[in-house]
Design a protein around this motif. Structure first.
Motif, PDB file in Angstrom:
ATOM      1  N   VAL A   7       0.849  -1.193   0.000  1.00  0.00           N
ATOM      2  CA  VAL A   7       0.000   0.000   0.000  1.00  0.00           C
ATOM      3  C   VAL A   7       0.881   1.239   0.000  1.00  0.00           C
ATOM      4  O   VAL A   7       1.667   1.463   0.927  1.00  0.00           O
ATOM      5  N   GLU A  11      -3.012   4.746  -4.487  1.00  0.00           N
ATOM      6  CA  GLU A  11      -4.191   4.044  -5.004  1.00  0.00           C
ATOM      7  C   GLU A  11      -5.474   4.857  -4.872  1.00  0.00           C
ATOM      8  O   GLU A  11      -6.488   4.525  -5.482  1.00  0.00           O
ATOM      9  N   ILE A  12      -5.472   5.893  -4.067  1.00  0.00           N
ATOM     10  CA  ILE A  12      -6.695   6.662  -3.836  1.00  0.00           C
ATOM     11  C   ILE A  12      -7.069   7.488  -5.065  1.00  0.00           C
ATOM     12  O   ILE A  12      -6.240   7.748  -5.933  1.00  0.00           O
ATOM     13  N   VAL A  36      -6.772   4.039   1.908  1.00  0.00           N
ATOM     14  CA  VAL A  36      -6.696   2.880   1.014  1.00  0.00           C
ATOM     15  C   VAL A  36      -7.123   1.619   1.752  1.00  0.00           C
ATOM     16  O   VAL A  36      -7.869   0.784   1.230  1.00  0.00           O
ATOM     17  N   ARG A  40     -10.141  -0.964   0.983  1.00  0.00           N
ATOM     18  CA  ARG A  40      -9.786  -2.361   0.723  1.00  0.00           C
ATOM     19  C   ARG A  40     -10.572  -3.325   1.612  1.00  0.00           C
ATOM     20  O   ARG A  40     -10.943  -4.417   1.193  1.00  0.00           O
TER      21      ARG A  40
END
Length: 244
Positions: A7, A11-12, A36, A40
């Motif tokens: 992470v 990814e946001i 994130v 998830r």
């Protein structure tokens, strides 16, 4: 709470990343990683998602995206009062109406279906996009059912979106809710028809419409593992009989 090495925080969504730019870089990265983790885990491990949301909230409570994520994590854990407070805070910060349906559903969760219906008739609903308006219709129908107004719930769900043959992201859930309301009202034949239509639209398995349809059709599923467990016993029994 520990953050897995894979992470990065990148990814946001772009919009959320932009919101976090108001924070110092290191802090923004930490908040992003926790957000994130919320995204998830929220479906499969809502308690874990809630834990990460509390960390993000502690780090950046003045960021609307953080308040919204905390709201959804609390909502997933049926902490409706807390979720409603977070959604209200996020809405005050952004001025948007996107959270209106889920806020109304929190009112249902708190045992206030009348309040949810009041919100369904508020001017904010007209500002929602099509998906938001369908979601609000689902919440309103749920509120009617909470109040044991089954016929009113059925009428609430009757709409151009329900009648449409095109499949949209909301189609399966809308058809499912309609089928379920019909079944609750004792209209089994119509319910079966709409559960079947929900199955047609449910491409990602977001509902258990296929199970409900099978149940109405009297289909019973046998666990393959159970059959496998019985097989060796049957074989052993046959061998014993042969020996005799």
């Amino acid at each position: 709470m520990p953050i897995p090495e894979d992470v990065t925080g990148e990814e946001i969504d772009k919009d959320v990343r932009q919101e976090l730019q108001s924070l110092p870089k290191t802090l923004a990265e930490d908040v992003a990683k926790n957000l994130v983790m919320v995204a998830r885990l929220i479906d499969e491990d809502p308690e874990g998602a809630y834990g990460y949301s509390r960390v993000a909230l502690r780090l950046a409570s003045r960021v609307a995206a953080v308040r919204e994520a905390a709201g959804f994590a609390a909502y997933a854990n049926q902490k409706y009062s807390e979720a409603l407070a977070e959604f209200r805070a996020a809405r005050r910060m952004t001025g948007g109406v996107e959270l209106w349906p889920v806020m109304a559903d929190c009112e249902r969760g708190l045992g206030r279906p009348e309040k949810a219906l009041d919100m369904a008739g508020a001017p904010e609903v007209q500002k929602l996009d099509k998906a938001g308006q369908v979601e609000m219709r689902l919440v309103a129908a749920g509120a009617r059912r909470d109040m044991e107004q089954l016929d009113a719930a059925i009428v609430t769900l009757q709409s151009p979106e329900l009648a449409s043959n095109s499949v949209q992201p909301w189609t399966a859930r809308l058809r499912y809710a309609y089928a379920d309301a019909l079944l609750a009202a004792g209209r089994e034949g119509e319910a079966r028809e709409w559960f079947a239509k929900a199955v047609e639209a449910d491409r990602d398995g977001s509902t258990d419409a296929s199970d409900r349809l099978a149940e109405l059709d009297g289909v019973e599923f046998v666990d393959a593992l159970d059959e496998g467990d019985d097989a060796p016993q049957d074989e052993a029994k046959s061998q014993d009989e042969s020996a005799e």
